[in-house]
Structure formats: structure tokens, C-alpha cells
Design a protein around this motif. Structure first.
Motif, mmCIF file in Angstrom:
data_model
loop_
_atom_site.group_PDB
_atom_site.id
_atom_site.type_symbol
_atom_site.label_atom_id
_atom_site.label_comp_id
_atom_site.label_asym_id
_atom_site.label_seq_id
_atom_site.Cartn_x
_atom_site.Cartn_y
_atom_site.Cartn_z
ATOM 1 N N LEU A 108 -0.501 -65.541 15.394
ATOM 2 C CA LEU A 108 -0.975 -64.221 15.807
ATOM 3 C C LEU A 108 -1.953 -64.360 16.976
ATOM 4 O O LEU A 108 -2.598 -65.403 17.121
ATOM 5 C CB LEU A 108 -1.691 -63.518 14.638
ATOM 6 N N PRO A 109 -2.100 -63.313 17.797
ATOM 7 C CA PRO A 109 -3.121 -63.340 18.855
ATOM 8 C C PRO A 109 -4.507 -63.520 18.237
ATOM 9 O O PRO A 109 -4.763 -63.040 17.128
ATOM 10 C CB PRO A 109 -2.984 -61.972 19.518
ATOM 11 N N MET A 110 -5.381 -64.216 18.950
ATOM 12 C CA MET A 110 -6.697 -64.522 18.400
ATOM 13 C C MET A 110 -7.789 -64.176 19.411
ATOM 14 O O MET A 110 -7.654 -64.467 20.598
ATOM 15 C CB MET A 110 -6.772 -66.007 18.037
ATOM 16 N N ILE A 111 -8.852 -63.550 18.912
ATOM 17 C CA ILE A 111 -10.035 -63.259 19.729
ATOM 18 C C ILE A 111 -11.220 -63.948 19.071
ATOM 19 O O ILE A 111 -11.474 -63.759 17.868
ATOM 20 C CB ILE A 111 -10.282 -61.750 19.836
ATOM 21 N N LYS A 112 -11.946 -64.752 19.848
ATOM 22 C CA LYS A 112 -13.064 -65.518 19.295
ATOM 23 C C LYS A 112 -14.350 -65.142 20.013
ATOM 24 O O LYS A 112 -14.412 -65.189 21.237
ATOM 25 C CB LYS A 112 -12.797 -67.020 19.435
ATOM 26 N N LEU A 113 -15.337 -64.755 19.228
ATOM 27 C CA LEU A 113 -16.652 -64.433 19.777
ATOM 28 C C LEU A 113 -17.495 -65.699 19.801
ATOM 29 O O LEU A 113 -17.717 -66.328 18.764
ATOM 30 C CB LEU A 113 -17.319 -63.349 18.942
ATOM 31 N N MET A 114 -17.953 -66.082 20.969
ATOM 32 C CA MET A 114 -18.675 -67.343 21.143
ATOM 33 C C MET A 114 -20.010 -67.315 20.415
ATOM 34 O O MET A 114 -20.771 -66.356 20.534
ATOM 35 C CB MET A 114 -18.915 -67.594 22.634
ATOM 36 N N PRO A 115 -20.348 -68.363 19.636
ATOM 37 C CA PRO A 115 -21.655 -68.420 18.964
ATOM 38 C C PRO A 115 -22.790 -68.585 19.967
ATOM 39 O O PRO A 115 -22.567 -68.963 21.125
ATOM 40 C CB PRO A 115 -21.527 -69.652 18.061
ATOM 41 N N LEU A 116 -24.015 -68.352 19.517
ATOM 42 C CA LEU A 116 -25.182 -68.399 20.403
ATOM 43 C C LEU A 116 -25.361 -69.770 21.026
ATOM 44 O O LEU A 116 -25.743 -69.889 22.190
ATOM 45 C CB LEU A 116 -26.439 -67.998 19.627
ATOM 46 N N ARG A 117 -25.075 -70.842 20.276
ATOM 47 C CA ARG A 117 -25.253 -72.184 20.824
ATOM 48 C C ARG A 117 -24.304 -72.450 21.994
ATOM 49 O O ARG A 117 -24.493 -73.402 22.752
ATOM 50 C CB ARG A 117 -25.053 -73.238 19.735
ATOM 51 N N GLY A 118 -23.273 -71.608 22.144
ATOM 52 C CA GLY A 118 -22.367 -71.722 23.274
ATOM 53 C C GLY A 118 -22.714 -70.754 24.395
ATOM 54 O O GLY A 118 -21.988 -70.665 25.383
ATOM 55 N N ARG A 119 -23.815 -70.011 24.211
ATOM 56 C CA ARG A 119 -24.226 -69.012 25.209
ATOM 57 C C ARG A 119 -25.699 -69.209 25.566
ATOM 58 O O ARG A 119 -26.444 -68.262 25.771
ATOM 59 C CB ARG A 119 -24.013 -67.600 24.644
ATOM 60 N N LYS A 120 -26.143 -70.489 25.644
ATOM 61 C CA LYS A 120 -27.555 -70.783 25.890
ATOM 62 C C LYS A 120 -28.047 -70.192 27.216
ATOM 63 O O LYS A 120 -29.219 -69.899 27.371
ATOM 64 C CB LYS A 120 -27.770 -72.300 25.891
ATOM 65 N N GLY A 121 -27.125 -70.051 28.186
ATOM 66 C CA GLY A 121 -27.529 -69.511 29.481
ATOM 67 C C GLY A 121 -27.970 -68.065 29.421
ATOM 68 O O GLY A 121 -28.569 -67.542 30.366
ATOM 69 N N GLU A 122 -27.697 -67.384 28.302
ATOM 70 C CA GLU A 122 -28.047 -65.968 28.163
ATOM 71 C C GLU A 122 -29.369 -65.756 27.437
ATOM 72 O O GLU A 122 -29.764 -64.617 27.195
ATOM 73 C CB GLU A 122 -26.936 -65.225 27.415
ATOM 74 N N LEU A 123 -30.051 -66.856 27.043
ATOM 75 C CA LEU A 123 -31.283 -66.720 26.266
ATOM 76 C C LEU A 123 -32.328 -65.875 26.992
ATOM 77 O O LEU A 123 -32.974 -65.018 26.383
ATOM 78 C CB LEU A 123 -31.865 -68.104 25.961
ATOM 79 N N GLU A 124 -32.499 -66.126 28.289
ATOM 80 C CA GLU A 124 -33.500 -65.367 29.041
ATOM 81 C C GLU A 124 -33.195 -63.873 29.024
ATOM 82 O O GLU A 124 -34.091 -63.042 28.823
ATOM 83 C CB GLU A 124 -33.567 -65.868 30.497
ATOM 84 N N ILE A 125 -31.923 -63.529 29.228
ATOM 85 C CA ILE A 125 -31.529 -62.109 29.241
ATOM 86 C C ILE A 125 -31.763 -61.483 27.877
ATOM 87 O O ILE A 125 -32.296 -60.373 27.766
ATOM 88 C CB ILE A 125 -30.048 -61.978 29.648
ATOM 89 N N LEU A 126 -31.380 -62.210 26.809
ATOM 90 C CA LEU A 126 -31.546 -61.684 25.455
ATOM 91 C C LEU A 126 -33.017 -61.482 25.110
ATOM 92 O O LEU A 126 -33.390 -60.484 24.489
ATOM 93 C CB LEU A 126 -30.885 -62.632 24.447
ATOM 94 N N ILE A 127 -33.869 -62.422 25.516
ATOM 95 C CA ILE A 127 -35.300 -62.298 25.231
ATOM 96 C C ILE A 127 -35.911 -61.129 26.007
ATOM 97 O O ILE A 127 -36.733 -60.368 25.477
ATOM 98 C CB ILE A 127 -36.030 -63.619 25.554
ATOM 99 N N GLU A 128 -35.477 -60.949 27.252
ATOM 100 C CA GLU A 128 -35.969 -59.811 28.042
ATOM 101 C C GLU A 128 -35.607 -58.492 27.376
ATOM 102 O O GLU A 128 -36.421 -57.562 27.307
ATOM 103 C CB GLU A 128 -35.391 -59.872 29.456
#
Length: 461
Positions: A294-314
Motif C-alpha cells: 500500500l502507499p505509505m506516508i511517514k512523518l519524520m521524527p524530531l531527531r530527523g528534523r534537528k535543523g528545525e529546532l530554532e524555528i520550533l523554539i521561536e
């Protein structure tokens, strides 16, 4: 939808009556004092609290139900609270309502066997669940978790609109419900008055699900695949069932038809998985064909999105109305080094702890001071040696997961434990018990309780 009901009363027969009338449909819990109430609220996701207004406390007979209602309402804003008393008193009803009660029941006038009463209870339970869903979604949006990667969000929207079945993978703490809600709202399939159904497959037996998928006689009223009015349906906990049942679901999803009858299925099946598909297949919890069927959609965990920490904290600081508070670059570096096994849930909990520590460190004018690494929780600064005990528990979790999967593979077979041991290349079933089960039961009893087949087969607890 199955719910958890807490009966707060000093007379056990009230609980027994509700257990007899509602026990098959819901989990009924009983508490006669505050310590028991607190314990049950920590242990279970209570949806409805039925509170006796004339409960006795200790040796003194005083009206403390009103105080319990006020405390519950302040601590659990979405909880459905029903006041319960043996007599009708208008003044007391008004007071209970002012303290936070949503409904009122009179003792002696309740027929727990009547369909009307059961419908009323279900309505109250669902009311709390809907409030929780709305609250979680709003909270996720305010935190910035709702700002998901646009390419993944667009893919989910397009898959929604295709009306084809798909698998949605997201670990706990990723704001999965907020993501799927946002995708649904932005798709052409969105209808404000009709939300997709969420079905916990773990509440049904393998045989029940086979009957539903084959449209067996007598299941039309119970079959969630038939009776829903919304095209999309979310299916959770598929991995709690054996491969035979999983294969039936895959065949129905791929063919777009019920089994045996050949009747087209007019609902879009969306399978929710909270672990990576490859890991589930490797641990034999998921049918391998689901990995490519079946088609699959995967939401990346936070440890795979470390570059977004600054944006999330802001965004988090904006949500807390702290635009003048800044994190030092060394603080960001320390956060990036940390693995965040708990994903966004843990991330925002750490930010809350950091803010409290920073506030107590500076006290005056703390909103204008830079947040340094010293304000971060201790766990962020732990060395690998300090994390050794956590690593050992994680190893135990992996061992138990494989043992659970092996036992489930041979469920119903007389030599189940021996075959499971052979599957895991352990010398014998007795050796597996001594080497793994007994040791982990002594060290991590709460962890072992998360594996029901092990608990049942080894008669633990």
C-alpha cells in the motif's frame, strides 16, 4: 467507543450496579477516597467521573462530593463529571454545577440495563474524547508542531483526495492526530459536520474482524466498515492481530471489495502505525506484504528534523508571549546533541523545565536574560556512562518485543513457548524464562506489563 468510568462513592453497590450494566462495554473503576482517586486518574485515561455528593470520609459524615467535583474540574478540564445523590436537592444541584459538574443522576432512578442509559453514558464519554482531540489539536498548532514538512503534508492531502487506502507512520509524540487533521481539513474531502471515524482494532477479536471483512450474516449493525457515514476511516493497533487477520485487511484494501461477497467497500482505509514499518516487520509484528502493498506516508521524527529546532523554539516562545527571550548558541548545540526519544512531547516538556530553571536562576528581569545551557535539564548533559541504565532498559525492551512477537506467532499451539524459544535461537523455553523473563520481571516490572502475551503465558502479576 470504549471508555473508562470512575465511580467515586463510599457505597460499593453503586459501582457493582454500574459494573454489571456497563462492564462489557466500558472499563469501570471504583474509588472511595482521595488517594484511590489520584491513583486511578494517573493509571487510566478516565473519561467520565460519577461522584457521590454525600460520600463519607473517614469516621465523619460530611458532604465532600462537591469538593471532589471542584478539584477534578480544575485539574482535568475536559473530564465529564456527573454528580450522583440519593435524593433530589435543587440547591445542591446548582452548587454541583457551579463547581464543574456536567450532569446529575439520582440514585434509585438509574436503570443500568436500559438502552437509553447506555446511550447517555456513551454520549458523555464521547464528549470528553472529542474535547481532548480538539484540545490536542489546538495545543499542537500553538506549539508549532502543526507546521509539518510541506512536501509530506501535500502528499497526504493528495492521497486523501485519491480515496485510496494508505499507511500512515508516525511515532508517539509527533503530533500525528494534528497532522492528519490538518491534511484532512485542507483536502477536498473535508466536511466540517463529518469527521473520519477512528477505530481501535485492538478492541475486536480476530474472528470478529474476519466476520466484518467477509460480511458474515448478523454483523451489519456492528460492522464499523459498513455503518460509518464518512468516507475515511482511521484504523489503529493492526499489529495486535495475527498475520491471518492482517492479510485479510490487506486483501480488502488492495481489492476495494469485501471478501466472499465481492461487494465494493466505499470507505478509505487509513492504517495508523506508531513504529517504523521495517522494525515492525523485523519483530514479526506486521505482515511483510504491508511494507510494499500500500502507499505509505511517514512523518519524520524530531531527531530527523534537528535543523528545525530554532524555528520550533521561536514559535514556542511566541506562544508563551516571550518574544524577548533568547537561547544561547551553546544551548541550541546541546539540544541538537540530544536524541529526543520522546519526540515533540518530550521536547516541549524539556522546554518547560528549562524555562522554570531559567526563571528561578535570574528571578528579576529573567525575560531579558539569555537562556544558557546551565538552565537545561540534567538529562541533556548526561554522559554515556550516566545513560548506561537507560540503555540497559532499552535492551530489555527490544528483547521483550521479540519474545512477544515469537509467542504471538505460535498462539494457540500447545508447545508455544518451546517454538518461540527455537524461533529466537534460545536453547530452551526454560532457559528463555530464566535468562530473560524472570530477570526483566524483577528489574522492570512496569515495562514487562506492556507485553500482554508474555504476562499471560508466564502468569506474571
Amino acid at each position: 467507543m470504549r471508555g473508562h468510568i470512575l465511580v467515586i462513592d463510599d457505597e460499593a453497590y453503586v459501582y457493582e450496579d454500574l459494573e454489571y450494566g456497563l462492564g462489557q462495554a466500558h472499563e469501570i473503576h471504583y474509588a472511595a477516597n482521595l488517594p484511590e482517586i489520584n491513583h486511578l486518574l494517573r493509571e487510566y485515561p478516565i473519561d467520565l467521573a460519577i461522584v457521590d455528593l454525600n460520600i463519607k470520609v473517614g469516621d465523619q459524615d460530611r458532604l465532600s462530593g462537591l469538593e471532589y467535583i471542584r478539584t477534578l474540574r480544575n485539574k482535568y478540564p475536559t473530564l465529564t463529571i456527573t454528580a450522583h445523590s440519593s435524593f433530589s436537592d435543587e440547591e445542591k444541584i446548582v452548587q454541583a454545577t457551579q463547581n464543574g459538574a456536567d450532569h446529575y443522576l439520582i440514585k434509585g432512578n438509574v436503570d443500568t440495563d436500559s438502552p437509553e442509559f447506555r446511550k447517555k453514558i456513551l454520549k458523555w464519554i464521547n464528549s470528553k474524547k472529542k474535547l481532548d482531540e480538539a484540545r490536542n489539536f489546538q495545543q499542537a498548532e500553538s506549539w508549532g508542531v502543526g507546521e509539518f514538512p510541506k512536501d509530506i503534508l501535500q502528499k497526504c492531502i493528495e492521497t486523501y483526495e485519491s480515496k485510496k487506502p494508505f499507511i500512515f507512520v508516525a511515532e508517539v509524540g509527533l503530533g500525528r492526530d494534528a497532522f492528519i487533521e490538518q491534511a484532512y481539513r485542507k483536502s477536498y474531502a473535508f466536511k466540517p459536520e463529518k469527521q473520519p471515524d477512528t477505530i481501535d482494532l485492538g478492541t475486536f477479536s480476530n474472528l470478529q474482524l474476519e466476520y466484518f471483512l467477509r460480511l458474515k450474516h448478523g454483523t451489519a449493525q456492528e460492522n464499523f466498515l459498513k455503518k460509518g457515514t464518512v468516507k475515511s476511516i482511521y484504523l489503529k493497533n493492526l499489529t495486535l492481530h495475527n498475520f491471518s487477520t492482517q492479510e485479510l485487511f490487506l486483501r480488502v484494501a488492495q481489492g476495494g471489495k469485501y471478501l466472499s461477497k465481492g461487494e465494493p467497500i466505499n470507505r478509505q482505509l487509513i492504517f495508523f502505525l506508531d513504529q517504523d514499518v521495517e522494525d515492525l516487520i523485523e519483530s514479526q509484528a506486521l505482515l511483510p506484504e504491508f511494507g510494499y502493498g500500500l502507499p505509505m506516508i511517514k512523518l519524520m521524527p524530531l531527531r530527523g528534523r534537528k535543523g528545525e529546532l530554532e524555528i520550533l523554539i521561536e514559535r514556542w516562545l511566541d506562544a508563551h508571549k516571550l518574544p524577548r527571550l533568547y537561547f544561547h548558541r551553546d544551548t541550541y548545540a546541546a539540544l541538537r546533541r540530544y536524541g529526543f526519544p520522546g519526540n515533540f512531547t518530550e521536547f516541549f516538556h524539556i522546554l518547560d523545565q528549562t524555562l522554570n530553571s531559567h526563571r528561578s536562576r535570574y528571578r528579576q528581569d529573567w525575560e531579558h536574560e539569555t537562556v544558557h545551557p546551565e538552565s537545561l535539564p540534567k538529562i541533556i548533559h548526561q554522559t554515556p556512562y550516566d545513560l548506561h541504565s537507560e540503555m540497559q532498559e532499552e535492551v530489555a525492551r527490544i528483547h521483550l518485543r521479540y519474545i512477544e512477537a515469537a509467542l504471538r506467532k505460535y498462539e494457540g499451539v500447545r508447545s508455544q513457548k518451546n517454538l518461540a524459544a527455537q524461533e529466537l535461537q534460545v536453547h530452551s523455553a526454560d532457559n528463555m524464562k530464566k535468562t530473560f523473563i524472570n530477570k526483566y520481571w524483577d528489574l522492570y516490572p512496569d515495562l514487562v506489563k506492556c507485553f500482554p502475551t508474555i504476562m499471560k503465558k508466564y502468569k506474571l502479576g
